[in-house]
Design a protein around this motif. Structure first.
Motif, PDB file in Angstrom:
ATOM      1  N   ASN A 138      -5.963   6.635   7.670  1.00 53.88           N
ATOM      2  CA  ASN A 138      -4.610   7.043   7.297  1.00 53.88           C
ATOM      3  C   ASN A 138      -4.499   7.147   5.773  1.00 53.88           C
ATOM      4  OD1 ASN A 138      -1.723   6.310   6.407  1.00 53.88           O
ATOM      5  ND2 ASN A 138      -1.461   6.853   8.561  1.00 53.88           N
ATOM      6  N   PRO A 139      -4.187   8.340   5.239  1.00 55.44           N
ATOM      7  CA  PRO A 139      -4.135   8.524   3.775  1.00 55.44           C
ATOM      8  C   PRO A 139      -3.137   7.594   3.098  1.00 55.44           C
ATOM      9  CG  PRO A 139      -4.104  10.645   4.892  1.00 55.44           C
ATOM     10  CD  PRO A 139      -3.911   9.608   5.955  1.00 55.44           C
ATOM     11  N   GLU A 140      -2.027   7.336   3.751  1.00 54.28           N
ATOM     12  CA  GLU A 140      -1.011   6.467   3.155  1.00 54.28           C
ATOM     13  C   GLU A 140      -1.516   5.037   3.047  1.00 54.28           C
ATOM     14  OE1 GLU A 140       2.999   5.275   5.030  1.00 54.28           O
ATOM     15  OE2 GLU A 140       3.433   7.134   3.946  1.00 54.28           O
ATOM     16  N   TYR A 141      -2.218   4.588   4.102  1.00 54.67           N
ATOM     17  CA  TYR A 141      -2.774   3.231   4.053  1.00 54.67           C
ATOM     18  C   TYR A 141      -3.864   3.150   2.987  1.00 54.67           C
ATOM     19  CZ  TYR A 141      -5.306  -0.992   5.227  1.00 54.67           C
ATOM     20  OH  TYR A 141      -5.931  -2.217   5.145  1.00 54.67           O
ATOM     21  N   GLN A 142      -4.707   4.157   2.938  1.00 54.67           N
ATOM     22  CA  GLN A 142      -5.766   4.151   1.932  1.00 54.67           C
ATOM     23  C   GLN A 142      -5.177   4.076   0.523  1.00 54.67           C
ATOM     24  OE1 GLN A 142      -8.617   7.297   2.353  1.00 54.67           O
ATOM     25  NE2 GLN A 142      -9.350   6.572   4.335  1.00 54.67           N
ATOM     26  N   ASP A 143      -4.150   4.859   0.275  1.00 54.42           N
ATOM     27  CA  ASP A 143      -3.511   4.841  -1.046  1.00 54.42           C
ATOM     28  C   ASP A 143      -2.906   3.477  -1.329  1.00 54.42           C
ATOM     29  OD1 ASP A 143      -2.564   6.450  -3.453  1.00 54.42           O
ATOM     30  OD2 ASP A 143      -0.648   5.668  -2.681  1.00 54.42           O
ATOM     31  N   PHE A 144      -2.375   2.843  -0.288  1.00 55.05           N
ATOM     32  CA  PHE A 144      -1.799   1.507  -0.445  1.00 55.05           C
ATOM     33  C   PHE A 144      -2.850   0.502  -0.907  1.00 55.05           C
ATOM     34  CE2 PHE A 144      -0.959  -2.648   1.646  1.00 55.05           C
ATOM     35  CZ  PHE A 144       0.163  -3.019   0.909  1.00 55.05           C
ATOM     36  N   ILE A 145      -4.072   0.674  -0.420  1.00 52.41           N
ATOM     37  CA  ILE A 145      -5.139  -0.254  -0.791  1.00 52.41           C
ATOM     38  C   ILE A 145      -5.724   0.076  -2.165  1.00 52.41           C
ATOM     39  CG2 ILE A 145      -7.431  -1.136  -0.193  1.00 52.41           C
ATOM     40  CD1 ILE A 145      -5.168  -2.190   1.575  1.00 52.41           C
ATOM     41  N   TYR A 146      -6.121   1.345  -2.385  1.00 47.66           N
ATOM     42  CA  TYR A 146      -6.843   1.642  -3.627  1.00 47.66           C
ATOM     43  C   TYR A 146      -6.138   2.643  -4.545  1.00 47.66           C
ATOM     44  CZ  TYR A 146      -8.665   5.530  -0.746  1.00 47.66           C
ATOM     45  OH  TYR A 146      -8.800   6.622   0.066  1.00 47.66           O
ATOM     46  N   GLY A 147      -4.882   2.935  -4.286  1.00 47.68           N
ATOM     47  CA  GLY A 147      -4.149   3.851  -5.153  1.00 47.68           C
ATOM     48  C   GLY A 147      -3.776   3.233  -6.490  1.00 47.68           C
ATOM     49  N   GLU A 148      -3.152   4.042  -7.339  1.00 43.25           N
ATOM     50  CA  GLU A 148      -2.789   3.592  -8.694  1.00 43.25           C
ATOM     51  C   GLU A 148      -1.918   2.336  -8.681  1.00 43.25           C
ATOM     52  OE1 GLU A 148      -3.747   4.602 -11.626  1.00 43.25           O
ATOM     53  OE2 GLU A 148      -5.027   6.244 -10.926  1.00 43.25           O
ATOM     54  N   ASN A 149      -1.041   2.239  -7.680  1.00 43.37           N
ATOM     55  CA  ASN A 149      -0.148   1.083  -7.591  1.00 43.37           C
ATOM     56  C   ASN A 149      -0.464   0.236  -6.365  1.00 43.37           C
ATOM     57  OD1 ASN A 149       1.552   1.886  -9.881  1.00 43.37           O
ATOM     58  ND2 ASN A 149       2.187   3.581  -8.544  1.00 43.37           N
ATOM     59  N   GLY A 150      -1.705   0.296  -5.925  1.00 46.28           N
ATOM     60  CA  GLY A 150      -2.096  -0.374  -4.700  1.00 46.28           C
ATOM     61  C   GLY A 150      -2.508  -1.827  -4.869  1.00 46.28           C
ATOM     62  N   VAL A 151      -3.006  -2.358  -3.758  1.00 47.86           N
ATOM     63  CA  VAL A 151      -3.399  -3.769  -3.687  1.00 47.86           C
ATOM     64  C   VAL A 151      -4.486  -4.100  -4.709  1.00 47.86           C
ATOM     65  CG1 VAL A 151      -4.414  -5.531  -2.189  1.00 47.86           C
ATOM     66  CG2 VAL A 151      -2.780  -3.876  -1.244  1.00 47.86           C
ATOM     67  N   LEU A 152      -5.530  -3.304  -4.732  1.00 50.49           N
ATOM     68  CA  LEU A 152      -6.650  -3.590  -5.639  1.00 50.49           C
ATOM     69  C   LEU A 152      -6.236  -3.472  -7.096  1.00 50.49           C
ATOM     70  CD1 LEU A 152      -9.451  -1.722  -3.682  1.00 50.49           C
ATOM     71  CD2 LEU A 152      -9.259  -4.188  -4.000  1.00 50.49           C
TER      72      LEU A 152
END
Length: 595
Positions: A304-318
């Motif tokens: 899921n692109p939204e979940y992926q962004d949530f993990i490694y996006g600019e404002n994500g978890v990582l």
């Protein structure tokens, strides 16, 4: 007909071990009789075999061929020899030696690993010693041991000496989680102990909000579990570690969440929630895909692109947590995460100047298949290393088997792993003799601390970064989960074990050969073996006797594997007439110019 081939010797295969894409490999094989034809058969995974004729070289007296390997991937090879119009074959025997057989059914082919690029070498990690902490079970740093962030439907132990225990329902599901109250402040307060031990890096099991004590059932990736503390406590811990020239690795659990997570609860409450697409519902809302069928751990749709962004996006978890100067990440069940997901995580971490990304892979990561599909973990663009569970298997098996042949086979299996991994990747692997998922090493070895000391010695002698599971150095015991997650025995530590581990840490820091040196093996008889590390100038020999009998080594009875011929006499002389008391070990150093 006598055939000689050894993949550990450059006169037969050059270069040794794994190679980078677009590199040439030269194979040579010696045959003591005239033959009609010799062929190298080379196969890339899921592709057709390719035949490479080998030509006889009058100077070397060997049949030779050179092949340029153009693309990364998993390759296998063997040799075919035609003599008197009959075919014979050479596959892999022990320690990379060629094994001549009469037919080509069920060949044990040699492996050739080809990677795209080298993973980074990070000095503080590669040269350091890691200490794994299960946060709830290490130390409580509150002024009077009070416990904050108490959880509903859980219980707290009366004393730190209590044994962990699960309360389950008739279906075997845990319905009451147990806690001791360890926290981040407690870890920070114990930095002097860890520093004295010689630890340079702490690896923490999950610290984010969750219902359980292990916290692999994340409820909110953006919040520290209040029982462990606050974001300020994490910042204070990171600051204190860095002030002491130490580092922090966090555990990332991105394959599944908890049944009580804010994401899953929103998804089952409303199909229109943007979290709905994060999960794979089979019969909404009651039936859904979960980790290994455990309903309390809903599996996330990692594509899921939204979940992926949530993990490694600019404002994500990582980005959030790594931005606090976290030094590295360990990824839970990495073999259940898609390759593109791993690659994008790696890209995010590189943007955050974080170079350590260790995956939980229990097997040989160079030839791992998931659903019959090859997973290129050592390619260089995703994981930088893995948790080296094969090292634990090597140590525990070597210290418990009662057969000569079994011991030699155990050492050969580890030698294969070393040959399969690219050198940088191998040095980055997180070696262990125990984790939160295994029986405690002292329990495996029947509470025998002399054997536990040898187990630590073996771990420190092997290529990779040694990782101490909290309490193992203090003599903590424990069977399988939850018993292997007891509270640290403060005030009741095994000082002899702590001293032994401290000595090994010091030896590793003083001898670069334990980080970058090559490896070889020695076998004397059942229970008496040695690990040898060497480079161009030095040899370090670790010999141990795990039997209950005193023994004296004699050079004529020593068997060496993966050791260059030029060093055999040197090591043999160093060990000749050496006395080893029952269940003891020793270290020998030799300085020599290796040819």
């Amino acid at each position: 007909m006598k055939v000689t081939y050894n993949s550990w010797q450059k006169e037969y295969k050059n270069p040794f071990g794994a190679i980078q894409a677009n590199s040439a490999v030269k194979w040579s094989i010696a045959i003591d009789e005239p033959v009609q034809e010799v062929i190298l058969w080379l196969t890339k995974h899921n592709e057709s075999p390719v035949a490479y004729p080998m030509n006889y070289d009058e100077q070397t007296k060997k049949y030779e061929t050179q092949v340029k390997i153009g693309s990364s991937g998993l390759y296998n090879y063997y040799f075919a020899i035609k003599q008197n119009d009959q075919m014979q074959y050479v596959d892999q025997g022990l320690f990379g030696q060629g094994n001549l057989i009469q037919d080509n059914h069920d060949l044990n082919q040699f492996q050739l690993t080809c990677y795209d690029r080298k993973v980074p070498r990070v000095d503080w990690y590669e040269q350091g010693v890691v200490y794994q902490i299960f946060p709830d079970r290490f130390a409580n740093g509150n002024p009077h041991g009070e416990i904050t962030g108490r959880k509903k439907n859980s219980f707290i132990y009366a004393t730190q000496e209590d044994d962990p225990y699960y309360i389950k329902n008739t279906r075997g599901e845990i319905i009451r989680w147990d806690f001791f109250g360890g926290n981040l402040a407690g870890i920070r307060q114990k930095i002097p102990y860890l520093k004295k031990l010689g630890v340079t890096t702490i690896y923490l099991n999950p610290i984010f909000l969750a219902i359980s004590n292990h916290r692999y059932d994340t409820a909110d990736f953006m919040k520290i579990d209040p029982m462990l503390g606050t974001e300020k406590d994490l910042r204070d811990l990171i600051h204190a570690l860095h002030q002491n020239h130490m580092h922090l690795i966090l555990d990332g659990v991105f394959n599944h969440v908890g049944q009580d997570s804010i994401y899953f609860k929103a998804a089952i409450k409303d199909k229109n929630s943007h979290y709905y697409s994060w999960f794979n519902f089979i019969d909404y809302p009651e039936k859904y895909q979960s980790w290994w069928g455990v309903s309390s751990l809903p599996e996330v749709n990692k594509s899921n692109p939204e979940y992926q962004d949530f993990i490694y996006g600019e404002n994500g978890v990582l980005a959030k947590w790594t931005g606090m100067q976290v030094d590295g990440w360990r990824l839970d069940v990495a073999d259940e995460l898609p390759m593109d997901f791993l690659r994008n995580i790696r890209t995010r971490l590189m943007k955050e100047n974080c170079q350590v990304m260790i995956g939980e892979v229990w097997e040989d990561a160079s030839n791992k298949l998931v659903n019959s599909k090859f997973r290129p973990y050592v390619a260089g663009d995703n994981l930088t290393g893995v948790m080296n569970y094969p090292v634990r298997n090597f140590v525990t098996n070597l210290l418990t088997t009662d057969e000569d042949a079994a011991e030699i086979s155990i050492m050969s299996k580890l030698a294969s792993l070393i040959e399969h991994y690219p050198s940088n990747f191998l040095r980055n692997c997180l070696n262990n003799i125990g984790t939160h998922d295994t029986v405690r090493i002292k329990t495996v070895l029947h509470d025998n601390e002399k054997l536990v000391a040898i187990a630590f010695g073996l771990m420190f002698m092997l290529p990779g970064v040694p990782c101490i599971y909290y309490g193992d150095e203090a003599g903590l015991i424990g069977k399988k989960d939850p018993d292997n997650r007891r509270f640290f025995p403060w005030g009741h530590e095994s000082q002899s074990l702590i001293n032994k581990v401290s000595a090994w840490v010091k030896l590793r820091k003083q001898n670069k050969i334990l980080v970058t040196g090559k490896i070889a093996f020695m076998h004397f008889n059942v229970g008496v073996n040695a690990i040898i590390r060497y480079d161009e100038k030095n040899i370090l020999i670790y010999c141990f006797n795990r039997t209950d009998q005193d023994i004296v080594l004699t050079k004529d009875n020593l068997k060496f594997y993966c050791l260059p011929d030029s060093l055999v006499s040197v090591v043999s002389s160093a060990l000749d007439q050496v006395q080893l008391a029952a269940q003891s070990d020793l270290i020998k150093r030799k300085r020599i110019a290796v040819k």
